[in-house]
Design an enzyme around this catalytic site. Structure first.
Site, PDB file in Angstrom:
ATOM      1  CB  ALA A  18      -0.928  -0.038   1.200  1.00  0.00           C
ATOM      2  NE  ARG A 102      -4.867  -3.956  -2.732  1.00  0.00           N
ATOM      3  CZ  ARG A 102      -4.709  -5.255  -2.522  1.00  0.00           C
ATOM      4  NH1 ARG A 102      -5.686  -6.092  -2.835  1.00  0.00           N
ATOM      5  NH2 ARG A 102      -3.590  -5.726  -2.039  1.00  0.00           N
ATOM      6  CE  LYS A 103      -1.982   3.713   3.010  1.00  0.00           C
ATOM      7  NZ  LYS A 103      -1.504   5.067   3.272  1.00  0.00           N
ATOM      8  CG  LEU A 104      -4.348   7.741  -2.675  1.00  0.00           C
ATOM      9  CD1 LEU A 104      -3.879   8.474  -1.426  1.00  0.00           C
ATOM     10  CD2 LEU A 104      -3.725   8.382  -3.916  1.00  0.00           C
TER      11      LEU A 104
END
Ligand SMILES: NC(=O)c1ccc[n+]([C@@H]2O[C@H](COP(=O)([O-])OP(=O)(O)OC[C@H]3O[C@@H](n4cnc5c(N)ncnc54)[C@H](O)[C@@H]3O)[C@@H](O)[C@H]2O)c1
Ligand SMILES: O=P(O)(O)OC[C@@H](O)[C@@H](O)[C@H](O)[C@H](O)CO
Length: 279
Positions: A18, A102-104
């Site tokens: 991430a 995906r993390k942001l």
């Protein structure tokens, strides 16, 4: 370091790469120091992404930092040319981009949405906010929207995104983390900028003809987020009170008038949907 355990959250520390990223390979060398000339022969520099919630720390706690037990550290393997060192905790990835997004667009989009809706409904912390059904419905909706983008754009499966969202929502609900909405919602101009966690995914969803209403609701909630002591909050309020909607839309979001998201964002900026929380 002290871990703020959430007992519902333990036991499956699935490693998922991430954001919280450091890109590039440039350590500033400003002294003309010959010792640094052959740095490339002595070291590898790899892009990396870190995910771990570190709330505001109690005054005077020094290095005794309270963090959640969840942690992910993704590092691009390319620069190591097949000779990655054995460092505990690293997840080696070929390409960091999809994992950063995906993390942001999940952790940070959901976090900001929780903070802004939480603040406007009178909550002090993220855990308190996400326990409010009104806030949690907004966060769930926002994450369903960003997941649909991540599935379409990067090929993550529906199942892995469902599981990733569940994990993230569990992290937000960790009542042992004293994480104020002011920290998580801070710097709203950065968070509402063109490529960041709200306008970034909303723009791509609009381009693909996919739903993005909850992201627009998060934008509307950010516009009434007014804690003291945050320069970007002050500047945002100044823009809203002194600029016409087109100028404000351009300055806050960087969207071009021709973009498919522009008219909806301009409307949100011109006409408040929510009111500020009053004590
Ligand atoms: N807190 C988290 O949960 C978390 C998790 C992963 C990644 N990150 C990332 O780590 C970074 C720091 O986050 P944080 O929560 O510790 O923020 P923070 O606001 O608590 O700390 C940032 C510190 O940097 C200092 N600073 C700011 N500009 C500086 C400059 N130009 N030169 C020197 N010092 C400067 C500030 O005075 C402050 O002490 C951010 O990039 C954030 O995205 C944070
Ligand atoms: O650091 P910011 O202001 O970009 O975002 C606030 C939080 O969402 C962020 O710090 C998260 O806690 C962190 O990214 C979790 O890994």
């Amino acid at each position: 370091m002290r871990l703020a355990h959430d007992h519902h959250d333990r036991g499956h520390e699935r490693v998922q790469p991430a954001g919280g990223t450091a890109e590039g390979r440039h350590i500033p060398v400003e002294h003309g120091d010959a010792e640094h000339d052959d740095l490339d022969e002595k070291a590898f520099f790899a892009n990396t992404a870190v995910d771990r919630i570190v709330p505001v720390q109690a005054e005077g706690s020094g290095l005794d930092v309270v963090v959640e037990d969840f942690h992910e550290w993704a590092v691009e393997r390319g620069p190591f040319d097949g000779a990655e060192p054995d460092v505990p905790g690293i997840t080696w990835v070929d390409e960091l981009g999809p994992y950063i997004e995906r993390k942001l667009f999940t952790v940070n989009t959901g976090h900001a949405t929780t903070a802004w809706h939480g603040a406007r409904t009178g909550h002090a912390t993220i855990a308190e906010a996400i326990s409010d059904p009104e806030v949690s419905a907004q966060v769930t909706a926002v994450l369903e929207e960003t997941s649909s983008l991540l599935v379409a754009k990067h090929g993550f499966s529906e199942e892995e995104m469902t599981s990733y969202r569940t994990k993230v929502l569990g992290r937000f609900a960790n009542a042992s983390l004293p994480d104020p909405v002011e920290r998580v919602g801070r710097s709203p101009l950065r968070k509402l900028s063109r490529e960041d966690r709200i306008i970034g995914p909303a723009a791509e969803l609009a381009e693909r003809g996919l739903g993005h209403e909850a992201l627009l609701n998060a934008l509307s909630a950010a516009l009434v987020f007014t804690p003291e002591g945050d320069e970007e909050v002050d500047r945002l309020q100044e823009i809203l009170s002194s600029s016409d909607p087109d100028a404000a839309t351009a300055e806050i979001t960087g969207l071009e008038p021709s973009h498919p998201l522009y008219a909806e964002v301009r409307e949100r900026i011109a006409s408040p949907v929510y009111s500020r929380h009053s004590e």
